[in-house]
Design an enzyme around this catalytic site. Structure first.
Site, PDB file in Angstrom:
ATOM      1  N   ASP A 190       0.862  -1.188  -0.074  1.00  0.00           N
ATOM      2  CA  ASP A 190       0.030   0.053  -0.067  1.00  0.00           C
ATOM      3  C   ASP A 190       0.699   1.374  -0.079  1.00  0.00           C
ATOM      4  OD1 ASP A 190      -2.333   1.456   0.085  1.00  0.00           O
ATOM      5  OD2 ASP A 190      -2.887   1.030   1.878  1.00  0.00           O
ATOM      6  N   GLY A 191       0.422   2.305  -0.579  1.00  0.00           N
ATOM      7  CA  GLY A 191       0.946   3.385  -0.455  1.00  0.00           C
ATOM      8  C   GLY A 191       1.413   4.126  -1.799  1.00  0.00           C
ATOM      9  N   HIS A 237       2.697   3.306  -8.948  1.00  0.00           N
ATOM     10  CA  HIS A 237       2.445   1.693  -9.123  1.00  0.00           C
ATOM     11  C   HIS A 237       3.729   1.141  -9.729  1.00  0.00           C
ATOM     12  CE1 HIS A 237      -1.427   2.230  -7.429  1.00  0.00           C
ATOM     13  NE2 HIS A 237      -1.890   2.662  -8.730  1.00  0.00           N
ATOM     14  N   LEU A 277      10.915 -20.293  -4.189  1.00  0.00           N
ATOM     15  CA  LEU A 277       9.841 -19.645  -3.729  1.00  0.00           C
ATOM     16  C   LEU A 277       8.525 -19.698  -4.545  1.00  0.00           C
ATOM     17  CD1 LEU A 277       9.324 -17.138  -1.732  1.00  0.00           C
ATOM     18  CD2 LEU A 277       9.803 -15.762  -3.810  1.00  0.00           C
ATOM     19  N   ARG A 313      -5.614  -2.300   8.786  1.00  0.00           N
ATOM     20  CA  ARG A 313      -6.701  -2.797   8.450  1.00  0.00           C
ATOM     21  C   ARG A 313      -6.385  -3.995   7.485  1.00  0.00           C
ATOM     22  NH1 ARG A 313      -7.685   2.190   6.570  1.00  0.00           N
ATOM     23  NH2 ARG A 313      -7.313   2.503   4.423  1.00  0.00           N
ATOM     24  N   LEU A 314      -7.227  -4.665   7.348  1.00  0.00           N
ATOM     25  CA  LEU A 314      -6.868  -6.017   6.333  1.00  0.00           C
ATOM     26  C   LEU A 314      -7.684  -5.758   4.759  1.00  0.00           C
ATOM     27  CD1 LEU A 314      -7.427  -9.237   8.927  1.00  0.00           C
ATOM     28  CD2 LEU A 314      -5.339  -8.030   7.925  1.00  0.00           C
TER      29      LEU A 314
HETATM   30  C1  FPP Z   1      -2.185  -0.081  -3.237  1.00  0.00           C
HETATM   31  O1  FPP Z   1      -1.653   1.379  -3.215  1.00  0.00           O
HETATM   32  C2  FPP Z   1      -1.747  -0.573  -4.194  1.00  0.00           C
HETATM   33  C3  FPP Z   1      -2.285  -1.149  -5.343  1.00  0.00           C
HETATM   34  C4  FPP Z   1      -3.833  -0.984  -5.327  1.00  0.00           C
HETATM   35  C5  FPP Z   1      -1.631  -1.716  -6.220  1.00  0.00           C
HETATM   36  C6  FPP Z   1      -0.481  -2.637  -5.840  1.00  0.00           C
HETATM   37  C7  FPP Z   1       0.346  -2.993  -7.091  1.00  0.00           C
HETATM   38  C8  FPP Z   1       1.700  -3.111  -7.238  1.00  0.00           C
HETATM   39  C9  FPP Z   1       2.604  -2.568  -5.997  1.00  0.00           C
HETATM   40  C10 FPP Z   1       2.413  -3.235  -8.279  1.00  0.00           C
HETATM   41  C11 FPP Z   1       2.169  -4.798  -8.662  1.00  0.00           C
HETATM   42  C12 FPP Z   1       3.014  -5.366  -9.407  1.00  0.00           C
HETATM   43  C13 FPP Z   1       2.810  -6.455  -9.958  1.00  0.00           C
HETATM   44  C14 FPP Z   1       3.936  -7.217 -10.589  1.00  0.00           C
HETATM   45  C15 FPP Z   1       1.411  -7.104 -10.248  1.00  0.00           C
HETATM   46  P1  FPP Z   1      -2.435   2.612  -3.377  1.00  0.00           P
HETATM   47  O2  FPP Z   1      -2.646   2.969  -4.943  1.00  0.00           O
HETATM   48  O3  FPP Z   1      -3.984   2.318  -2.877  1.00  0.00           O
HETATM   49  O4  FPP Z   1      -1.720   3.942  -2.613  1.00  0.00           O
HETATM   50  P2  FPP Z   1      -2.365   5.077  -1.896  1.00  0.00           P
HETATM   51  O5  FPP Z   1      -3.157   4.461  -0.698  1.00  0.00           O
HETATM   52  O6  FPP Z   1      -1.236   5.801  -1.272  1.00  0.00           O
HETATM   53  O7  FPP Z   1      -3.237   5.928  -2.891  1.00  0.00           O
END
Ligand code: FPP
Length: 259
Positions: free
Chosen positions: A39-40, A56, A150, A213-214
């Site tokens: 997240d983040g 992302h 893994l 949170r989950l």
């Molecule tokens: C949440 O952060 C993150 C996501 C919804 C997407 C997570 C995806 C990646 C880390 C890349 C995945 C990579 C592969 C290879 C599939 P947010 O966008 O909600 O962040 P925020 O809360 O700061 O807005």
């Protein structure tokens, strides 16, 4: 006597003092299954006046780094929450980008994953995934299925309540058709109807970005898991962060309800 009411200050944090090393951490117990709510990304991008998708993209690079590190440490399963069933609510451009990321990740890093003996898997509702996303993931699953290192398990279009509900529906059908006796329905049997039926429950859950949170993630499977929450935003998470999480895990006493 008022100690009881003292605010919990969190786990011991030795990390400011010295860097942890793989060797040091490997002397202790390595969690077999680590699950991460990444997240983040959006906030990381916002802090730099970049579009959310830049966060992302940076987050994708961290997936590579952490997969490598987890594999080196001897972690058996790494489950990453890459897209939840609720994430469809985001603007279309962001959803489209998130659906392209697994493809980009796998096109770029699949040869490396194969070389490192990593096995790619996904869990989630595949039906709603765009064809290009599904094709890329299925190719990776197929190309790595004989690998024994893994397990890199992407939760993609995953929602835990939907997973549990589907399990209940299948169980009901199996009871109705006589394939399952209701008196045989144990926790293990129930687990065998979940998407994680071939992997053990997570030992350690990490969530980045300070959210505690989950978010509909592995609700059944996390029953006895140790949780580690950190303010670090996912694009800033690195090998040292993973070692800190595992170090903290190693300091905790898991009792599974015993004493
Ligand atoms: C949440 O952060 C993150 C996501 C919804 C997407 C997570 C995806 C990646 C880390 C890349 C995945 C990579 C592969 C290879 C599939 P947010 O966008 O909600 O962040 P925020 O809360 O700061 O807005």
């Amino acid at each position: 006597m008022f100690n009881f009411f003292k605010k919990w200050k969190g786990d011991p944090q030795p990390f400011d003092i010295e860097e942890l090393s793989n060797e040091e951490i490997k002397k202790g117990e390595i969690p077999k299954h680590i699950a991460i709510i990444m997240d983040g990304n959006g906030r990381w991008a916002k802090k730099r006046a970049l579009p959310r998708i830049a966060g992302h993209h940076e987050g994708m690079k961290v997936v590579r780094k952490i997969t490598k590190q987890a594999n080196l440490l001897g972690v058996e399963v790494l489950t990453l929450y890459a897209f939840s069933t609720e994430n469809w609510k985001r603007p279309k451009t962001e959803v489209d980008y998130l659906m392209k990321l697994p493809e980009e990740f796998l096109t770029t890093y699949l040869p490396e994953l194969i070389k490192e003996n990593v096995q790619v898997r996904i869990m989630g509702d595949k039906q709603r995934l765009p064809k290009h996303t599904l094709n890329a993931v299925e190719k990776a699953i197929n190309d790595t299925k004989k690998n024994t290192g893994l397990i890199l398990n992407f939760a993609l279009n995953y929602g835990s309540r939907a997973e549990i509900l589907t399990a209940v529906q299948h169980i009901a059908t199996d009871i109705k058709t006589g394939q399952l006796n209701d008196s045989d329905l144990t926790e293990d049997v129930f687990s065998s109807y979940l998407m994680t039926n071939s992997i053990q429950d997570p030992d350690l859950l990490i969530r980045t970005s300070g959210e505690i949170r989950l978010s509909n993630f592995m609700l059944w499977q996390l029953a006895y898991t140790e949780f580690w929450f950190t303010d670090i935003l996912w694009p800033d998470f690195n090998e040292q962060s993973l070692l800190q999480a595992i170090y903290t895990y190693q300091q905790r006493g898991r009792r599974f309800g015993g004493i």
